[in-house]
Design a protein around this motif. Structure first.
Motif, PDB file in Angstrom:
ATOM      1  N   VAL A   1     -25.717  17.447  23.534  1.00 44.10           N
ATOM      2  CA  VAL A   1     -24.394  17.477  22.874  1.00 44.10           C
ATOM      3  C   VAL A   1     -23.308  17.048  23.864  1.00 44.10           C
ATOM      4  O   VAL A   1     -22.369  16.302  23.513  1.00 44.10           O
ATOM      5  CB  VAL A   1     -24.119  18.893  22.332  1.00 44.10           C
ATOM      6  N   TRP A   2     -23.417  17.497  25.074  1.00 50.65           N
ATOM      7  CA  TRP A   2     -22.431  17.143  26.107  1.00 50.65           C
ATOM      8  C   TRP A   2     -22.428  15.643  26.338  1.00 50.65           C
ATOM      9  O   TRP A   2     -21.372  15.003  26.420  1.00 50.65           O
ATOM     10  CB  TRP A   2     -22.786  17.881  27.399  1.00 50.65           C
ATOM     11  N   ILE A   3     -23.622  15.054  26.430  1.00 48.99           N
ATOM     12  CA  ILE A   3     -23.692  13.589  26.622  1.00 48.99           C
ATOM     13  C   ILE A   3     -23.051  12.895  25.440  1.00 48.99           C
ATOM     14  O   ILE A   3     -22.319  11.887  25.590  1.00 48.99           O
ATOM     15  CB  ILE A   3     -25.160  13.152  26.798  1.00 48.99           C
ATOM     16  N   GLY A   4     -23.277  13.392  24.247  1.00 46.74           N
ATOM     17  CA  GLY A   4     -22.676  12.777  23.064  1.00 46.74           C
ATOM     18  C   GLY A   4     -21.151  12.832  23.119  1.00 46.74           C
ATOM     19  O   GLY A   4     -20.460  11.856  22.768  1.00 46.74           O
ATOM     20  N   LEU A   5     -20.643  13.977  23.549  1.00 44.31           N
ATOM     21  CA  LEU A   5     -19.187  14.090  23.643  1.00 44.31           C
ATOM     22  C   LEU A   5     -18.618  13.169  24.730  1.00 44.31           C
ATOM     23  O   LEU A   5     -17.537  12.573  24.578  1.00 44.31           O
ATOM     24  CB  LEU A   5     -18.816  15.540  23.930  1.00 44.31           C
ATOM     25  N   LEU A   6     -19.361  13.073  25.854  1.00 46.60           N
ATOM     26  CA  LEU A   6     -18.903  12.175  26.926  1.00 46.60           C
ATOM     27  C   LEU A   6     -18.882  10.722  26.445  1.00 46.60           C
ATOM     28  O   LEU A   6     -17.972   9.941  26.778  1.00 46.60           O
ATOM     29  CB  LEU A   6     -19.802  12.315  28.158  1.00 46.60           C
TER      30      LEU A   6
END
Length: 563
Positions: A461-466
């Motif tokens: 999820v963090w990678i997606g937000l980044l």
């Protein structure tokens, strides 16, 4: 003075004839009560195991011996038996001093037993037990021995029996009954028929062991010359010894001339005074039965129980019959499947669910649940396998036993055979743990795996937000959510958590494989121990009890045989 014995009180002795004092009763030979008690134990131990006719004979002897010992010990029952024309009734009258028993040329003269009693005190119950007709009971109230003034026949019960060779069956039955209970047997023979086959075949040979309480009277010697008497006695002795009557006691008499009657009376006096004939007769009866029981007493000392090797073989056979190895193997598989729910990598489990399951395609998806629950129900052993195991268990203990006792031991081993399949199934069921019992470390691993899974999901999820905020510029976001340069680091974090989850799952699976084998072995040992308890209670203890009964039987037979 002579009186007929009825139910009336004892007649007082004649005032003109002194009555010799009654000898003090001699105590019973040591061992007879103990031998009878041992015989009673032998009968109880042998009941249901040995020949019923032998047991019936032993019980009849115990009953007869008990009754005889309770009756007068001061009276000695002497039975005069003989064939037609032997002169036993004349001899009976000569001893009594009066014509009490009919004599004559017509045969048979004596159809019922006649009894003459010296000393009435206690004689009534004894005569009732002997079943002597009250019309044929007579009493002598004085001492009759004229040769020895210090002697007395006090305590003598003299019986004149019917002829043993009578054509009347009831007469022969009367003879058989009395010679079976008399304390002293007196066989009266004559010079012409002393070798009578009926006498020797039916009485001398079967009663040869009673030599100590048997007296042979060669009557009517007045018909012989002196040299012929010696030859006749020698021939009679040879014949008796050849038939097993050891050291026969033979005396010669003549009721017509009274030759030898005094000597015969002397023998009766000594027998009555000794007070031993009753117990010697009973002791001989007991010895005869003990010899018959000794046929069922093996020479080898019996084992106390099933030996260790056969015990282990029995438990192993019952374990196999109950299917314990298969249950243990099933539990291993169930243990591994159960462990997969806890230590497996959740991501891999999700992928497996998305793929086509060959078990599902074969409509065998329920197999997992059946395998997991396989150990929760009872397992029954096959009766045939149980019977084979029981038969093998007794092979080592029945080899040296007499056949009836070997059968009894085998029957004891099978006494609970019909219960064993269910009991073995219950033993297996009790040995299995509840399905919801799992090792604590499984929960720790599961918590760790879900933590890694959650970390991986958050990383993705963090990678997606980044990407959304830092690369595509979909919004104005600074810091940890807008810095595109963090993507490689977060990706490495996700890869590491996934790798750690896979490595944890792989390591735990190997550990589970090792522990499942140990778990199966432990459960098989537990099931074996519980099956051993069932075998001990249902098989080994009954066998040990039967062997103990046989050992006690051997000891009691030895006690009965001891003189």
């Amino acid at each position: 003075m002579t009186t007929q014995v009825n139910d009336s009180p004892a007649n007082p002795p004649a005032p003109d004839v002194p009555v010799a004092p009654v000898p003090a009763p001699v105590p019973e030979p040591p061992g007879l009560p103990d031998r009878l008690a041992a015989l009673d134990r032998v009968v109880r131990a042998a009941t249901g195991r040995l020949d019923q006719r032998l047991l019936d004979d032993a019980e009849a002897l115990l009953d007869r011996a008990g009754q005889r010992l309770r009756l007068s010990a001061e009276h000695t029952v002497v039975a005069l038996a003989g064939g037609t024309g032997s002169g036993k009734s004349s001899l009976f009258n000569a001893v009594c001093g009066l014509e009490l028993s009919p004599t004559g040329l017509r045969r048979p003269m004596t159809s019922k037993a006649h009894a003459c009693v010296w000393g009435l005190d206690g004689a009534g119950p004894l005569l009732d037990w002997l079943d002597v007709d009250k019309r044929h009971r007579y009493a002598r109230a004085s001492a009759l021995d004229v040769a020895r003034s210090d002697s007395s026949l006090q305590g003598l019960v003299l019986l004149d029996l019917p002829d043993h060779d009578s054509i009347q069956a009831m007469h022969r039955a009367e003879v058989d009954r009395f010679i079976g209970v008399a304390d002293l047997l007196v066989w009266v023979v004559d010079p012409q028929k002393y070798a009578d086959a009926a006498l020797h075949r039916n009485y001398i040979v079967p009663f040869a062991r009673y030599a100590s309480v048997t007296l042979i009277v060669l009557n009517q010697i007045d018909r012989l010359e002196a040299a012929e008497v010696d030859e006749c006695v020698a021939d009679l002795r040879r014949l008796l010894e050849a038939e097993g009557l050891r050291n026969p006691n033979i005396i010669t008499t003549s009721a017509v001339t009274s030759d030898g009657v005094a000597g015969f009376r002397e023998v009766l006096v000594d027998t009555v005074a000794a007070r031993r004939a009753r117990n010697e007769r009973l002791a001989t009866d007991v010895t005869g039965l003990a010899d018959r029981f000794a046929e069922y007493r093996g020479a080898a000392e019996p084992p106390a129980g099933v030996d260790e090797a056969h015990r282990e073989e029995l438990i192993q056979n019952l374990t196999s019959a109950a299917g314990a190895p298969a249950v243990a193997e099933t539990m291993e598989s169930a243990y591994e499947l159960r462990a997969a729910d806890f230590v497996g990598w959740p991501a891999a489990a999700l992928v497996d669910r998305l793929r086509r399951d060959p078990l599902r395609r074969m409509k065998l998806s329920e197999l997992r649940e059946e395998l997991r629950g396989a150990f929760t129900g009872p397992v029954g052993a096959q009766q045939g396998d149980v019977d084979a195991a029981l038969a093998a268990a007794t092979d080592g203990v029945t080899a040296g036993l007499p056949a009836p006792w070997a059968r009894a031991v085998r029957a004891a081993a099978r006494s609970h055979a019909h219960e064993l399949p269910e009991d073995l199934g219950e033993a297996l069921k009790d040995a299995l743990p509840a399905f919801n019992q799992v090792p604590r470390w499984w929960w720790l691993v599961k918590t760790w795996q879900y933590f890694l899974t959650l970390t991986s999901v958050l990383g993705v999820v963090w990678i997606g937000l980044l990407i959304a905020y830092g690369v595509l510029g979909l919004g104005d976001m600074d810091g940890l959510l807008g810095e595109a340069g963090l993507i490689p680091y977060v990706a490495v974090l996700v890869v590491c958590t996934l790798g750690m989850g896979w490595l944890t799952s792989s390591a735990c699976r190997n550990l589970v494989a090792l522990s499942s084998a140990r778990h199966g072995d432990r459960m098989e040992r537990d099931m074996r121990d519980r099956i051993g308890g069932v075998a001990e209670e249902k098989v080994l203890r009954p066998v040990a009890a039967e062997l103990a009964a046989y050992a006690a039987f051997r000891n009691d037979v030895d006690a009965v045989r001891s003189a």
